[in-house]
Design a protein around this motif. Structure first.
Motif, PDB file in Angstrom:
ATOM      1  N   UNK A 130     -47.627  -3.167 -80.834  1.00 22.70           N
ATOM      2  CA  UNK A 130     -48.035  -4.553 -80.611  1.00 22.70           C
ATOM      3  C   UNK A 130     -49.415  -4.585 -79.965  1.00 22.70           C
ATOM      4  N   UNK A 131     -50.219  -5.565 -80.339  1.00 24.22           N
ATOM      5  CA  UNK A 131     -51.597  -5.645 -79.859  1.00 24.22           C
ATOM      6  C   UNK A 131     -51.790  -6.933 -79.050  1.00 24.22           C
ATOM      7  N   UNK A 132     -52.202  -6.810 -77.785  1.00 21.88           N
ATOM      8  CA  UNK A 132     -52.362  -8.008 -76.941  1.00 21.88           C
ATOM      9  C   UNK A 132     -53.554  -8.853 -77.372  1.00 21.88           C
ATOM     10  N   UNK A 133     -53.405 -10.156 -77.186  1.00 20.86           N
ATOM     11  CA  UNK A 133     -54.473 -11.092 -77.527  1.00 20.86           C
ATOM     12  C   UNK A 133     -55.270 -11.548 -76.308  1.00 20.86           C
ATOM     13  N   UNK A 134     -54.670 -11.477 -75.134  1.00 16.96           N
ATOM     14  CA  UNK A 134     -55.354 -11.892 -73.904  1.00 16.96           C
ATOM     15  C   UNK A 134     -54.613 -11.311 -72.718  1.00 16.96           C
ATOM     16  N   UNK A 135     -55.280 -11.289 -71.575  1.00 16.88           N
ATOM     17  CA  UNK A 135     -54.660 -10.814 -70.333  1.00 16.88           C
ATOM     18  C   UNK A 135     -54.984 -11.776 -69.204  1.00 16.88           C
ATOM     19  N   UNK A 136     -53.977 -12.126 -68.438  1.00 18.55           N
ATOM     20  CA  UNK A 136     -54.149 -12.986 -67.269  1.00 18.55           C
ATOM     21  C   UNK A 136     -54.252 -12.104 -66.042  1.00 18.55           C
ATOM     22  N   UNK A 137     -55.226 -12.384 -65.197  1.00 14.17           N
ATOM     23  CA  UNK A 137     -55.458 -11.623 -63.979  1.00 14.17           C
ATOM     24  C   UNK A 137     -55.206 -12.551 -62.793  1.00 14.17           C
ATOM     25  N   UNK A 138     -54.078 -12.363 -62.120  1.00 20.94           N
ATOM     26  CA  UNK A 138     -53.719 -13.240 -61.010  1.00 20.94           C
ATOM     27  C   UNK A 138     -54.542 -12.867 -59.780  1.00 20.94           C
ATOM     28  N   UNK A 139     -55.162 -13.857 -59.177  1.00 21.32           N
ATOM     29  CA  UNK A 139     -55.937 -13.661 -57.953  1.00 21.32           C
ATOM     30  C   UNK A 139     -55.508 -14.698 -56.926  1.00 21.32           C
ATOM     31  N   UNK A 140     -55.484 -14.303 -55.675  1.00 23.48           N
ATOM     32  CA  UNK A 140     -55.167 -15.243 -54.599  1.00 23.48           C
ATOM     33  C   UNK A 140     -56.260 -15.191 -53.537  1.00 23.48           C
ATOM     34  N   UNK A 141     -56.382 -16.270 -52.819  1.00 25.57           N
ATOM     35  CA  UNK A 141     -57.344 -16.320 -51.718  1.00 25.57           C
ATOM     36  C   UNK A 141     -57.018 -15.249 -50.689  1.00 25.57           C
ATOM     37  N   UNK A 142     -55.729 -15.112 -50.345  1.00 25.22           N
ATOM     38  CA  UNK A 142     -55.371 -14.166 -49.285  1.00 25.22           C
ATOM     39  C   UNK A 142     -55.664 -12.724 -49.694  1.00 25.22           C
ATOM     40  N   UNK A 143     -55.457 -12.375 -50.978  1.00 22.18           N
ATOM     41  CA  UNK A 143     -55.720 -11.002 -51.404  1.00 22.18           C
ATOM     42  C   UNK A 143     -57.204 -10.689 -51.338  1.00 22.18           C
ATOM     43  N   UNK A 144     -58.048 -11.624 -51.774  1.00 23.70           N
ATOM     44  CA  UNK A 144     -59.486 -11.378 -51.721  1.00 23.70           C
ATOM     45  C   UNK A 144     -59.991 -11.342 -50.280  1.00 23.70           C
ATOM     46  N   UNK A 145     -59.423 -12.171 -49.419  1.00 22.07           N
ATOM     47  CA  UNK A 145     -59.783 -12.083 -48.004  1.00 22.07           C
ATOM     48  C   UNK A 145     -59.372 -10.724 -47.431  1.00 22.07           C
ATOM     49  N   UNK A 146     -58.210 -10.229 -47.861  1.00 21.00           N
ATOM     50  CA  UNK A 146     -57.764  -8.907 -47.402  1.00 21.00           C
ATOM     51  C   UNK A 146     -58.717  -7.821 -47.874  1.00 21.00           C
ATOM     52  N   UNK A 147     -59.215  -7.937 -49.098  1.00 16.16           N
ATOM     53  CA  UNK A 147     -60.143  -6.934 -49.634  1.00 16.16           C
ATOM     54  C   UNK A 147     -61.515  -6.983 -48.970  1.00 16.16           C
ATOM     55  N   UNK A 148     -61.766  -8.018 -48.179  1.00 14.16           N
ATOM     56  CA  UNK A 148     -63.013  -8.048 -47.405  1.00 14.16           C
ATOM     57  C   UNK A 148     -62.990  -6.996 -46.304  1.00 14.16           C
ATOM     58  N   UNK A 149     -61.794  -6.515 -45.963  1.00 14.45           N
ATOM     59  CA  UNK A 149     -61.655  -5.536 -44.890  1.00 14.45           C
ATOM     60  C   UNK A 149     -61.615  -6.148 -43.506  1.00 14.45           C
ATOM     61  N   UNK A 150     -61.621  -7.467 -43.454  1.00  9.45           N
ATOM     62  CA  UNK A 150     -61.683  -8.151 -42.156  1.00  9.45           C
ATOM     63  C   UNK A 150     -60.304  -8.491 -41.592  1.00  9.45           C
ATOM     64  N   UNK A 151     -59.262  -8.325 -42.416  1.00  9.89           N
ATOM     65  CA  UNK A 151     -57.917  -8.696 -41.988  1.00  9.89           C
ATOM     66  C   UNK A 151     -56.924  -7.621 -42.431  1.00  9.89           C
ATOM     67  N   UNK A 152     -55.840  -7.515 -41.696  1.00  4.80           N
ATOM     68  CA  UNK A 152     -54.774  -6.600 -42.049  1.00  4.80           C
ATOM     69  C   UNK A 152     -53.520  -7.390 -42.377  1.00  4.80           C
ATOM     70  N   UNK A 153     -53.000  -7.176 -43.612  1.00  4.42           N
ATOM     71  CA  UNK A 153     -51.792  -7.860 -44.055  1.00  4.42           C
ATOM     72  C   UNK A 153     -50.640  -6.870 -44.007  1.00  4.42           C
ATOM     73  N   UNK A 154     -49.577  -7.229 -43.311  1.00  6.26           N
ATOM     74  CA  UNK A 154     -48.419  -6.343 -43.142  1.00  6.26           C
ATOM     75  C   UNK A 154     -47.184  -7.064 -43.658  1.00  6.26           C
ATOM     76  N   UNK A 155     -46.439  -6.380 -44.533  1.00 13.60           N
ATOM     77  CA  UNK A 155     -45.215  -6.972 -45.075  1.00 13.60           C
ATOM     78  C   UNK A 155     -44.245  -7.284 -43.943  1.00 13.60           C
TER      79      UNK A 155
END
Length: 565
Positions: A322-347
């Motif tokens: 099967x060949x995909x036609x498109x891909x959705x990339x889910x992004x959240x504000x909190x994940x991008x803020x976490x990737x700034x390195x300025x915050x630590x998210x703990x489960x």
């Protein structure tokens, strides 16, 4: 904004009879096997019976590198399916079956959430049609036959120190990770060191997810390697004469399960391979059915685009055709803020209060991860659509920051409120996906079958992860040479690493550069059909936290389940 709990929303949903849900797919009653009122299995005969119908647009939902809390891929997958129906497009959703280990551990459930979930959530999260138990039983039958073969004389010459086949259980139990079995008298077997993995990490689960037919399932089970002789010759389930009985146990489990969403959109729930060790995607047979039923088939790939989506493209699609036609990339504000390195998210802990304040600059500071994951989708010739999974605590300026980054990369982007509003809240995302699917398809896998294993590993490490190169521990290099010599070199690779970073180090956020991927060990899932290099400390049997969700799950006085999330 206050909305009811997921469990309350699930119970308030007016469920349609399974015959009606199947009718939306054009599947007749003769192909349904009911499991109670709200779940049914679909006969594998549906694959051939539906094969002359037009093929659906095929869309995979992935994400940027998530926080330990997850960024809502399942919720977005379900919400997108509902949203497509909302704008007049017929859709089917396909997701993995949740493991009960995380359900009773930290997650409390994995049915989506809010007004975009698979229902009834109690059935989805607890047993469903018994597929997980079938995998557990088939796996442990093979384990028993390995030990019995040793006890009865070891005619195949298995080296007890080179047995790779462990046991599995669908619970989180760290004390079973490493054990000594066979204690007692002579009639109780022979002592040897072994251990347990969680059922989702079983190769039998990966076989279930990647099989295309019952005959293919039987052949894959027979190819499973359980260990080696002293001179390095592989011993298989077929040689132990265990594969036939395993296939009997797995026969009904190969049939995909049919459920529905909170808006009665059809959902195929099938298989649940581990997202770190295996390929982390739902089954091929579910997609073979779903791809002939509606206009769009929406499926989910575990973790970020460097993990589940890469394996979706290079393992699942390679196998299914099967060949995909498109891909959705889910992004959240909190994940991008976490990737700034300025915050630590703990489960299990609240987010830092300052992380909830309006700050689009923090979002932009973590945007390199989004840029790299957009690139990872495009590496495979597939059109990316960034889905901003909106949280009530977000600010419009923060959404606009994500939109700015995505559009600068030439990707479509949409804010989606499917959690709080269901299908109508995902309408903008649905329109963007429809547009992406209209673009000319240019799907490609990253490497050919005939490339050697090291080339395959290094291609993924450098192109997808952004590593400078790969280093191999002596044991890993030796295993690669052995696998090539045994004829496994044409298999795809499934790199086991942390899902919390593009790298193998969970502390490296964003899109790290200037690092080398360390391969410490390499194993082969010959039955499933991939080789998996292991990078870092990968746990295949999770443990429980200080206050596992099992403490909150109970029955009320009317016999209703409480505590699922």
């Amino acid at each position: 904004m206050t909305i009811p709990s997921d469990l309350d929303i699930s119970r308030a949903t007016e469920l349609r009879p399974m015959d009606d849900i199947a009718a939306q797919l054009g599947i007749g009653e003769h192909l349904l096997e009911p499991y109670g009122r709200n779940v049914a299995k679909i006969s594998l005969d549906a694959i051939d019976e539906l094969s002359d119908r037009p093929r659906a647009r095929y869309v995979v939902v992935s994400a940027i590198t998530p926080t330990p809390l997850g960024e809502g891929k399942t919720t977005t997958t379900v919400g997108l399916g509902q949203a497509l129906n909302h704008i007049g497009k017929r859709s089917t959703v396909a997701v993995r079956q949740p493991s009960m280990g995380p359900t009773f551990g930290i997650k409390g459930g994995a049915a989506g959430g809010g007004y975009s979930q698979v229902v009834p959530m109690e059935a989805l999260n607890l047993h469903l049609t018994g597929d997980m138990h079938a995998v557990t039983a088939a796996h442990n039958l093979l384990s028993a036959m390995v030990d019995n073969h040793l006890h009865k004389g070891n005619a195949l010459g298995i080296d007890p120190h080179r047995i790779t086949w462990r046991r599995v259980l669908d619970v989180n139990d760290r004390d079973l990770r490493n054990i000594v079995s066979g204690l007692g008298g002579r009639q109780d077997g022979g002592p040897r060191q072994t251990g347990f993995d969680i059922t989702a990490a079983s190769e039998v689960m990966a076989v279930l997810a990647l099989s295309t037919s019952l005959a293919d399932l039987r052949q894959r089970l027979g190819r499973i390697v359980v260990g080696y002789t002293p001179d390095g010759q592989p011993i298989t389930a077929e040689q132990l004469k265990a594969a036939g009985a395993m296939a009997v146990i797995m026969r009904d489990a190969l049939k995909p399960n049919l459920m529905q969403t909170t808006e009665n959109t059809p959902v195929l729930v099938h298989a649940g391979p581990f997202g770190n060790i295996a390929h982390g995607n739902s089954s091929i047979v579910a997609d073979l059915v779903g791809s002939r039923c509606t206009d769009y088939l929406i499926t989910e790939a575990g973790f970020g685009a460097d993990m589940g989506a890469e394996r979706f493209f290079n393992i699942k699609c390679r196998t299914s055709g099967l060949r995909p036609d498109a891909a959705v990339l889910v992004a959240t504000v909190r994940a991008l803020k976490a990737h700034s390195g300025r915050y630590k998210v703990v489960a299990g802990k609240p987010l830092p209060p300052e992380m909830l304040e309006e700050n689009p600059d923090d979002v932009l500071a973590g945007a390199d991860n989004l840029r790299k994951q957009i690139d990872n989708i495009r590496l495979h010739g597939v059109s990316p659509v960034v889905a901003i999974n909106a949280f009530p605590s977000d600010f419009t300026s923060e959404h606009e920051a994500i939109r700015q980054v995505a559009e600068a990369e030439g990707a479509r982007v949409a804010v989606s409120n499917h959690f709080t509003e269901g299908g109508k809240g995902g309408a903008e995302l649905a329109e963007a996906v429809v547009a992406a699917c209209e673009e000319p398809a240019g799907f490609q896998v990253l490497y050919p079958d005939e490339a050697d294993l090291r080339t395959k590993i290094e291609t993924i490490a450098t192109k997808v992860y952004g590593a400078d190169g790969v280093s191999y521990a002596p044991a890993a290099a030796k295993s690669l040479d052995s696998y090539e010599a045994n004829g496994y070199g044409d298999l795809p690779v499934c790199i086991a690493k942390t899902h919390l970073s593009l790298s193998s180090d969970p502390t490296l956020l964003g899109a790290p550069t200037g690092w080398t991927l360390p391969v410490r060990e390499v194993r082969a899932s010959v039955g499933a059909g991939f080789v998996y290099p292991i990078c870092g400390d990968m746990r295949t049997m999770p443990g429980l936290g200080s206050h596992p969700q099992a403490e909150s799950i109970d029955l009320d006085t009317d016999g209703n389940i409480t505590g699922l999330m």
